[in-house]
Enzyme design. Sequence first.
Site, PDB file in Angstrom:
ATOM      1  N   ASP A  90      -6.112   5.828  -9.767  1.00  0.00           N
ATOM      2  CA  ASP A  90      -6.816   7.122 -10.006  1.00  0.00           C
ATOM      3  C   ASP A  90      -5.925   8.332  -9.085  1.00  0.00           C
ATOM      4  OD1 ASP A  90      -7.598   6.174  -7.353  1.00  0.00           O
ATOM      5  OD2 ASP A  90      -9.403   7.654  -6.993  1.00  0.00           O
TER       6      ASP A  90
ATOM      7  N   ARG B 237       5.222   8.676  -7.398  1.00  0.00           N
ATOM      8  CA  ARG B 237       5.211   7.304  -7.530  1.00  0.00           C
ATOM      9  C   ARG B 237       6.489   6.774  -8.576  1.00  0.00           C
ATOM     10  NH1 ARG B 237       0.021   4.989  -6.104  1.00  0.00           N
ATOM     11  NH2 ARG B 237      -0.454   5.828  -4.238  1.00  0.00           N
TER      12      ARG B 237
ATOM     13  N   LYS C  67     -15.952   7.913  -8.252  1.00  0.00           N
ATOM     14  CA  LYS C  67     -15.693   7.993  -6.729  1.00  0.00           C
ATOM     15  C   LYS C  67     -15.348   9.350  -6.348  1.00  0.00           C
ATOM     16  CE  LYS C  67     -11.759   8.200  -5.074  1.00  0.00           C
ATOM     17  NZ  LYS C  67     -10.385   7.925  -4.489  1.00  0.00           N
TER      18      LYS C  67
ATOM     19  N   GLU D  91     -16.788   8.031  -0.206  1.00  0.00           N
ATOM     20  CA  GLU D  91     -15.663   7.729   0.537  1.00  0.00           C
ATOM     21  C   GLU D  91     -15.324   9.172   1.361  1.00  0.00           C
ATOM     22  OE1 GLU D  91     -10.580   7.197  -0.328  1.00  0.00           O
ATOM     23  OE2 GLU D  91     -12.219   7.476  -1.923  1.00  0.00           O
TER      24      GLU D  91
ATOM     25  N   GLU E 113     -12.857   9.573   3.999  1.00  0.00           N
ATOM     26  CA  GLU E 113     -11.729   9.007   4.708  1.00  0.00           C
ATOM     27  C   GLU E 113     -11.505   9.523   5.982  1.00  0.00           C
ATOM     28  OE1 GLU E 113      -7.133   8.039   3.998  1.00  0.00           O
ATOM     29  OE2 GLU E 113      -8.257   8.897   2.585  1.00  0.00           O
TER      30      GLU E 113
ATOM     31  N   LYS F  63     -16.685   3.318   0.593  1.00  0.00           N
ATOM     32  CA  LYS F  63     -15.074   3.132   0.450  1.00  0.00           C
ATOM     33  C   LYS F  63     -14.808   3.821   1.976  1.00  0.00           C
ATOM     34  CE  LYS F  63     -10.733   3.459  -1.727  1.00  0.00           C
ATOM     35  NZ  LYS F  63      -9.775   4.075  -3.053  1.00  0.00           N
TER      36      LYS F  63
ATOM     37  N   SER G 138      -6.841   1.283   1.995  1.00  0.00           N
ATOM     38  CA  SER G 138      -6.009   0.747   2.968  1.00  0.00           C
ATOM     39  C   SER G 138      -5.393   1.789   4.006  1.00  0.00           C
ATOM     40  CB  SER G 138      -4.748   0.175   2.088  1.00  0.00           C
ATOM     41  OG  SER G 138      -4.252   0.974   1.253  1.00  0.00           O
ATOM     42  N   GLY G 139      -5.507   3.258   3.644  1.00  0.00           N
ATOM     43  CA  GLY G 139      -4.978   3.964   4.476  1.00  0.00           C
ATOM     44  C   GLY G 139      -3.522   4.102   5.108  1.00  0.00           C
ATOM     45  N   GLY G 140      -2.662   3.448   3.963  1.00  0.00           N
ATOM     46  CA  GLY G 140      -1.291   3.661   4.395  1.00  0.00           C
ATOM     47  C   GLY G 140      -0.603   2.226   4.863  1.00  0.00           C
TER      48      GLY G 140
ATOM     49  N   SER H  53     -10.504  -1.862  -2.006  1.00  0.00           N
ATOM     50  CA  SER H  53     -10.325  -0.730  -3.142  1.00  0.00           C
ATOM     51  C   SER H  53      -8.890  -0.256  -2.700  1.00  0.00           C
ATOM     52  CB  SER H  53     -11.563   0.345  -3.026  1.00  0.00           C
ATOM     53  OG  SER H  53     -11.225   1.306  -4.040  1.00  0.00           O
TER      54      SER H  53
ATOM     55  N   ARG I  44      -1.946   1.770  -3.195  1.00  0.00           N
ATOM     56  CA  ARG I  44      -0.676   1.687  -2.651  1.00  0.00           C
ATOM     57  C   ARG I  44      -0.601   0.068  -2.056  1.00  0.00           C
ATOM     58  NH1 ARG I  44       0.467   6.298   1.368  1.00  0.00           N
ATOM     59  NH2 ARG I  44      -1.793   6.074   1.712  1.00  0.00           N
TER      60      ARG I  44
ATOM     61  N   TYR J  12      -3.993  12.599  -2.726  1.00  0.00           N
ATOM     62  CA  TYR J  12      -3.788  12.095  -4.143  1.00  0.00           C
ATOM     63  C   TYR J  12      -4.774  12.359  -5.097  1.00  0.00           C
ATOM     64  CZ  TYR J  12      -7.407   8.622  -3.215  1.00  0.00           C
ATOM     65  OH  TYR J  12      -8.419   8.065  -2.571  1.00  0.00           O
TER      66      TYR J  12
END
Length: 340
Positions: free
Chosen positions: A14, A23, A127, A167, A169, A209, A251-253, A278, A281, A340
Site C-alpha cells: 500500500d 522503490r 488499514k 496500526e 506504529e 498491526k 517489520s519496522g525496517g 503484515s 519491505r 509511506y
Amino acid sequence: KTVASPGRGILAMDESNATCGKRLASIGLENTEANRQAYRTFLVTVPGLGHYVSGAILFEETLYQSTTDGRKIVDVLVEQHIVPGIKCQCIGLVPLPGSNNESWCQGLDGLASRAAAYYQQGARFAKWRTVVSIPNGPSALAVTEAAWGLARYAAISQDNGLVPIVEPEILLDCEHGIERTFEVAQKVWAEVFFYLAQNNVLFEGILLKPSMVTPGAESEDRATPEQVADYTLKLLYRRIPPAVPGIMFLSGGQSEVVATQDLNAMNQKPHPWHVSFSYARALQNTCLETWGVRPENVQAAQEALLTRAKANSLAQLGKYTGEGESEESKKGMFVKGYVY
C-alpha cells in the site's frame, strides 16, 4: 478469520505513489503509473502466493487498477484466495499543533463515503496508520490523538462493512532501549483500546498491526529474537483482549531475516490470537532487487517473494529454521523518519 488463518499473513503493498517511486528508483525505474502497474502486477501474480498470504493491503490507485494484461487486480487476488484490503487515509501524517513536534493522521472527513466505495470495489478490510514518536515524548496529546483517530476510523470502517486494521506504529528512531519501547507501547495500547471501546468498536471484528517491542534502531543494545518475543508477548498479554482475532506485526525496517526470526520466536507456544505478519519491505526487498527491471529475472524475483512468504508462513507456525537465507535478506532496512 480468513485473513487470520494458520500459516498465512498479509502482504502490505500500500505504498503511496511517492514511496513506490523511491522503490522503483532503487532499480532505475521512473515513477510512472505504467511502471507502478507493472510492479504491482508482478507482485499479485506470483503463482501460489495465496498458500502463504491471506490478505493484501492496496493503495487506492491499486484498488482500481488492472494488471498489465487487463485483469482487475482485485480479481487476481481473489482468485489466489487473498482478501483485498485498502489503506484509507487520504491525507496522512501532518504536524500536530500544541505537541512536541509530533504528528497526527488526517483523513477522517469523508471516510464513510470512501469506505463504502472501497467495499463496492472489492475491498474487505482497511488499514489506517498513525505514528507515535518516542524521541519527541511522546506527549499525552499525541497519544490521545492517535488513539482517538484510530478508534473513529475503526468504527466508520465497521459501519461500512470493512474489517479495520488498527496500526499505531511506535517509531524505532533514536537510541532508546527496549524497556523504553515497552513502556511507551503499554501506554499507547491502553489508550487505543479505551477509545475503541468508547466508540463501540467490535473487538472480534478488528485486526491489529503493532510494532514489535525492540530497542531503538540507533541503540547500541541489540535484542535477540527471544528477547523481542518476551517483551512483545508480555505487552500483548497485558493490553490486548483475547477477543481480537489477529495480530499482524509490521517489520519496522528490520531485515527480512530478523523480522522472520522475531515472528518465529513469538510463535513457540500457542496464544489467544493469531500472531502473524503484515510486511512490506520485509517481503518485497530481495524480490525487487532480484527483478532489477530485467524480463529474464521475473521468475527468479517472483520465487524470491514466494520464498519470503513461505519463510514467514513457517514463522507464523513456529517452524522457521533459517536455512538457506541469502545475504540480501539479512540487510537492515531502517530509514529514519520513514513515511509511506
